[in-house]
Design an enzyme around this catalytic site. Structure first.
Site, PDB file in Angstrom:
ATOM      1  N   CYS A  49     -33.378  -6.997  42.786  1.00 46.62           N
ATOM      2  CA  CYS A  49     -32.009  -6.709  43.218  1.00 46.62           C
ATOM      3  C   CYS A  49     -32.008  -6.518  44.727  1.00 46.62           C
ATOM      4  O   CYS A  49     -33.017  -6.653  45.389  1.00 46.62           O
ATOM      5  CB  CYS A  49     -31.571  -5.420  42.545  1.00 46.62           C
ATOM      6  N   GLU A  92     -51.231 -28.366  36.399  1.00 44.83           N
ATOM      7  CA  GLU A  92     -50.292 -27.625  37.250  1.00 44.83           C
ATOM      8  C   GLU A  92     -50.541 -27.941  38.724  1.00 44.83           C
ATOM      9  O   GLU A  92     -49.605 -28.143  39.492  1.00 44.83           O
ATOM     10  CB  GLU A  92     -50.423 -26.124  36.974  1.00 44.83           C
ATOM     11  N   ARG A 129     -31.020 -14.009  46.855  1.00 46.09           N
ATOM     12  CA  ARG A 129     -32.021 -13.495  45.922  1.00 46.09           C
ATOM     13  C   ARG A 129     -31.579 -13.652  44.474  1.00 46.09           C
ATOM     14  O   ARG A 129     -32.351 -13.403  43.563  1.00 46.09           O
ATOM     15  CB  ARG A 129     -32.278 -12.012  46.195  1.00 46.09           C
ATOM     16  N   HIS A 162     -63.219 -42.208  30.362  1.00 47.12           N
ATOM     17  CA  HIS A 162     -62.352 -42.974  29.447  1.00 47.12           C
ATOM     18  C   HIS A 162     -61.189 -43.630  30.179  1.00 47.12           C
ATOM     19  O   HIS A 162     -60.153 -43.895  29.587  1.00 47.12           O
ATOM     20  CB  HIS A 162     -61.844 -42.038  28.337  1.00 47.12           C
ATOM     21  N   LYS A 206     -33.733 -26.852  40.454  1.00 48.47           N
ATOM     22  CA  LYS A 206     -34.497 -25.672  40.048  1.00 48.47           C
ATOM     23  C   LYS A 206     -34.411 -25.500  38.538  1.00 48.47           C
ATOM     24  O   LYS A 206     -35.374 -25.114  37.901  1.00 48.47           O
ATOM     25  CB  LYS A 206     -33.955 -24.420  40.741  1.00 48.47           C
ATOM     26  N   TRP A 210     -30.089  -7.808  39.634  1.00 52.94           N
ATOM     27  CA  TRP A 210     -30.693  -8.898  38.856  1.00 52.94           C
ATOM     28  C   TRP A 210     -31.164  -8.201  37.581  1.00 52.94           C
ATOM     29  O   TRP A 210     -32.135  -7.444  37.601  1.00 52.94           O
ATOM     30  CB  TRP A 210     -31.850  -9.489  39.657  1.00 52.94           C
ATOM     31  N   GLU A 258     -44.731 -32.842  43.250  1.00 48.73           N
ATOM     32  CA  GLU A 258     -43.305 -32.504  43.439  1.00 48.73           C
ATOM     33  C   GLU A 258     -43.028 -31.983  44.850  1.00 48.73           C
ATOM     34  O   GLU A 258     -41.903 -32.033  45.313  1.00 48.73           O
ATOM     35  CB  GLU A 258     -42.829 -31.508  42.384  1.00 48.73           C
ATOM     36  N   ASN A 272     -33.826  -0.453  42.943  1.00 50.25           N
ATOM     37  CA  ASN A 272     -34.596  -1.672  42.644  1.00 50.25           C
ATOM     38  C   ASN A 272     -35.878  -1.219  41.977  1.00 50.25           C
ATOM     39  O   ASN A 272     -36.498  -0.259  42.421  1.00 50.25           O
ATOM     40  CB  ASN A 272     -34.987  -2.400  43.947  1.00 50.25           C
ATOM     41  N   GLY A 273     -36.306  -1.942  40.943  1.00 50.58           N
ATOM     42  CA  GLY A 273     -37.594  -1.617  40.353  1.00 50.58           C
ATOM     43  C   GLY A 273     -37.476  -1.387  38.844  1.00 50.58           C
ATOM     44  O   GLY A 273     -36.453  -1.697  38.231  1.00 50.58           O
ATOM     45  N   LYS A 333     -47.697 -29.530  41.180  1.00 52.45           N
ATOM     46  CA  LYS A 333     -47.312 -28.918  42.463  1.00 52.45           C
ATOM     47  C   LYS A 333     -47.405 -29.948  43.579  1.00 52.45           C
ATOM     48  O   LYS A 333     -46.498 -30.102  44.379  1.00 52.45           O
ATOM     49  CB  LYS A 333     -48.210 -27.725  42.784  1.00 52.45           C
TER      50      LYS A 333
HETATM   51  C1  AGP Z   1     -42.195 -26.912  38.265  1.00 55.95           C
HETATM   52  O1  AGP Z   1     -42.598 -26.543  39.573  1.00 55.95           O
HETATM   53  C2  AGP Z   1     -40.723 -27.292  38.226  1.00 55.95           C
HETATM   54  N1  AGP Z   1     -39.926 -26.322  38.842  1.00 55.95           N
HETATM   55  C3  AGP Z   1     -40.294 -27.678  36.807  1.00 55.95           C
HETATM   56  O2  AGP Z   1     -41.299 -28.488  36.224  1.00 55.95           O
HETATM   57  C4  AGP Z   1     -40.027 -26.493  35.851  1.00 55.95           C
HETATM   58  O3  AGP Z   1     -41.232 -25.834  35.563  1.00 55.95           O
HETATM   59  C5  AGP Z   1     -39.405 -27.050  34.565  1.00 55.95           C
HETATM   60  O4  AGP Z   1     -38.196 -27.690  34.890  1.00 55.95           O
HETATM   61  C6  AGP Z   1     -39.128 -25.953  33.521  1.00 55.95           C
HETATM   62  O5  AGP Z   1     -38.216 -25.026  34.027  1.00 55.95           O
HETATM   63  P1  AGP Z   1     -37.979 -23.652  33.198  1.00 55.95           P
HETATM   64  O6  AGP Z   1     -39.269 -22.906  33.226  1.00 55.95           O
HETATM   65  O7  AGP Z   1     -36.879 -22.953  33.940  1.00 55.95           O
HETATM   66  O8  AGP Z   1     -37.594 -24.042  31.800  1.00 55.95           O
END
Ligand code: AGP
Length: 614
Positions: free
Chosen positions: A2, A486, A27, A509, A609, A78, A493, A102-103, A490
């Protein structure tokens, strides 16, 4: 996380606080409110939703634009404890006391019982309200400042507070423990905030409070004292070397780097109150499950997308190896179309940071319709997944602004680790001493992440050697394989480099056909994996084709270092958390390469996002 902002000074306190709240909007929040003392009594104005609705309420009371010169505190919430609503919005008040927080208060349930016995009535679902009543209780015998100190001695958890008392309209008390709080000292005016970005437009003289400190702010100035003993703390103002934009990023260049650095605090918040005080079990209430329900589970089905799917893949290793319960992991968009066979004795886990991912929600709805028990692991209170699932575990990572999930992955790993431990205890296959060891490893995780971050320059150096590459391979075995995936996600993307994550044993393979001097291969190899010889031979295969070999490991190993062109050593931990730790250098590598390639690391092209469409 928050936002807190308080103001004392000759300016129009109400409009300055509202403006400060707007500077904290980045935020993320779901309700907002302000409080001040008027005609000797506490006044609060709060609303669910955006600050504009709060402004509308102030206008309706004829306050919009009207100068208000007393002290004012404000808050954007939040939601963690209790959904987003007006009654849960801050500020909260109790008698002559009003405050914003906050917390997370870990012992709020016990305190709530004690306060109810003292005759206090509760009007919200929040842990914050407990703090208010507790200070009010102590005000029965003590003056304001002493009452605050006495109340703090009873709180367990994380808190940043801004508190006012109706008989002292020109005083704000700030308290800090495990949640940021900073003073701003302007020309005859003072600010108190969770984030300097709320006041840096007015002054860049900041006094950062330390844990266990309390600030008493009046129009004449401020004093900082130790809560425990009342002794003064000598605090020197620092001059913030940046403006609003950088302040929002905590002084970092990008939200992604800020959020990578928030991981220690985020994991600490995820753990907070989730291990029982005796350290003998997981607090299953936090998962909305019982040991009996876990005992009935014969199979776990995990579904998610993207980074959350990678965390789910790692969770499979945790659950199967700790609790010996079969675990299946599906990409959400695949699960819903493969006509899954569900027998009814499964636990279906949807992992989603946003709680709004369309594919994940669709799969969750399908599971719900089939009648299996469902659990959502999500970061957003009040999200669709949190409402849809039969039970919820909140990761408490705070808002993640950068499109690339970083602290999300880490808090999801911590949540799945706790769940696996709970499963193992419920199934009776984890002795108490093993549990204590695993719990201790988790408690030490934030500090180990911090240790990795303190050497981030090593990853920046590595990035300089590879940012011009157009292809990258990430390789790992066992629970390190999801981390390899992962790391590849990263990089692709954030920097738009074609990167692939692969199970190291799969090299022969197919992927080895790709290997040449233009395709570096990064290997993940913890020393406790028992896979050194296998990975070593994979590394030598790659080297023999003139490719560059990079290594992330968790201990000095001259043999491995001899065959790698670059390496990074993370602190050792157990197999599960060691994998989580190795994600941090990969996040940093992607970040620095993205910056070196001039990419928009916070808002990569074509990405959102939260993917709320299929
Ligand atoms: C990963 O860095 C991306 N932001 C994306 O793959 C994300 O993890 C995916 O869209 C799932 O989002 P969510 O965890 O909000 O469901």
């Amino acid at each position: 996380m928050c936002g807190i902002i308080g103001y004392i000074g000759p300016g129009n306190a109400l409009s300055i606080v509202i403006d400060g709240l707007k500077r904290l909007e980045y935020r993320g929040y779901d309700s907002a409110g302000v409080a001040f003392i008027e005609d000797g009594s506490v006044k609060t104005v709060r609303s669910a939703g955006k600050i504009s609705r709060l402004e509308g309420l102030l206008d309706e009371e004829g306050r919009g634009g009207k100068k208000f010169s007393g002290a004012v505190i404000g808050h954007t919430r939040w939601a963690t404890h209790g959904g987003p609503s007006e009654k849960n919005a801050h500020p909260h008040k109790s008698g002559s006391i009003v405050l914003v927080h906050n917390g997370i208060i870990e012992n709020y349930q016990q305190l709530k019982k004690k306060l109810k016995a003292e005759g206090f009535e509760f009007s919200s679902e929040t842990d914050t309200e407990v703090i208010c009543h507790l200070i009010n209780l102590h005000c029965r015998q003590k003056p304001f400042e002493e009452a605050v100190r006495a109340a703090m001695a009873e709180l367990k958890g994380a808190y940043a507070l801004a508190i006012m008392h109706e008989s002292e309209p020109d005083k704000i008390i700030g308290v800090k423990k495990d949640s940021p709080l900073v003073l701003g000292a302007g020309e005859g005016e003072f600010f108190i905030s969770s984030d300097a970005s709320a006041f840096v437009a007015h002054t860049n003289n900041a006094i950062f409070l330390d844990d266990g400190e309390m600030a008493v702010v009046t129009p004449e100035g401020f004093k900082v004292i130790q809560i425990a003993n009342g002794r003064p703390s000598s605090k020197k103002p620092s001059v913030l070397p940046y403006g609003q934009g950088m302040a929002e990023k905590g002084g970092h260049k990008h939200f992604m780097l800020k959020e990578i650095h928030e991981q220690p605090r985020a994991v600490a918040d995820t753990i907070r109150g989730r291990l029982d005080p005796g350290g003998q079990d997981v607090n299953l209430e936090e998962f909305g499950l019982t040991a009996e329900q876990l005992r009935e589970v014969q199979k776990v089905i995990i579904i998610a997308c993207g980074t959350s799917w990678h965390a789910g893949l790692a969770g499979k290793y945790m659950i199967e190896q700790m609790a010996r319960v079969p675990a299946e992991v599906d990409i959400a968009s695949e699960f819903r179309y493969r006509e899954p066979v569900l027998k009814g004795d499964e636990l279906f886990i949807a992992i989603t940071q946003s709680g709004e991912t369309a594919d994940t929600l669709a799969a969750l709805k399908l599971a719900r319709k089939s009648g299996v028990r469902t659990l959502a692991i999500t970061n957003v209170t009040g999200s669709a997944a949190a409402r849809e699932a039969g039970s919820v575990f909140f990761t408490r990572g705070g808002p993640e602004i950068g499109v690339a999930s970083t602290k999300t992955f880490m808090t999801q790993m911590a949540g799945l680790y706790l769940l696996a431990m709970a499963f193992a205890r419920a199934k009776g296959c984890m002795p108490a001493d093993r549990f204590k060891g695993l719990a201790q490893d988790l408690i030490e995780l934030p500090a180990k992440i911090e240790a990795v971050l303190s050497r981030k320059h090593e990853m920046e150096t590595m990035a300089r050697g590879y940012f011009k590459k157009e292809h990258f391979l990430f390789l790992g075995r066992g629970i390190d394989y999801p981390v390899a995936l992962e790391g590849a996600l990263k990089l692709k993307e954030i920097s738009y480099i074609h990167a692939e994550g692969y199970a190291a044993g799969e090299m022969k393979h197919g992927p080895i056909a790709l290997i040449d001097e233009d395709m570096p291969a990064l290997f993940l190899l913890p020393s406790n994996s028992g896979l050194k010889e296998k990975i070593l031979s994979n590394m030598e295969e790659v080297r023999s084709r003139n490719a560059r070999v990079l290594l992330v490991t968790d201990g000095e190993d001259k043999e491995l270092e001899a065959v790698s062109n670059g390496f990074f050593v993370v602190p050792a931990s157990n197999r599960f958390l060691g994998a989580a730790l190795m994600a941090v250098p990969l996040q940093l590598l992607a970040y620095y390469i993205g910056v070196l390639r001039g990419c928009d690391v916070d808002q990569p092209r074509n990405l959102a996002k939260s993917v709320t469409v299929e």
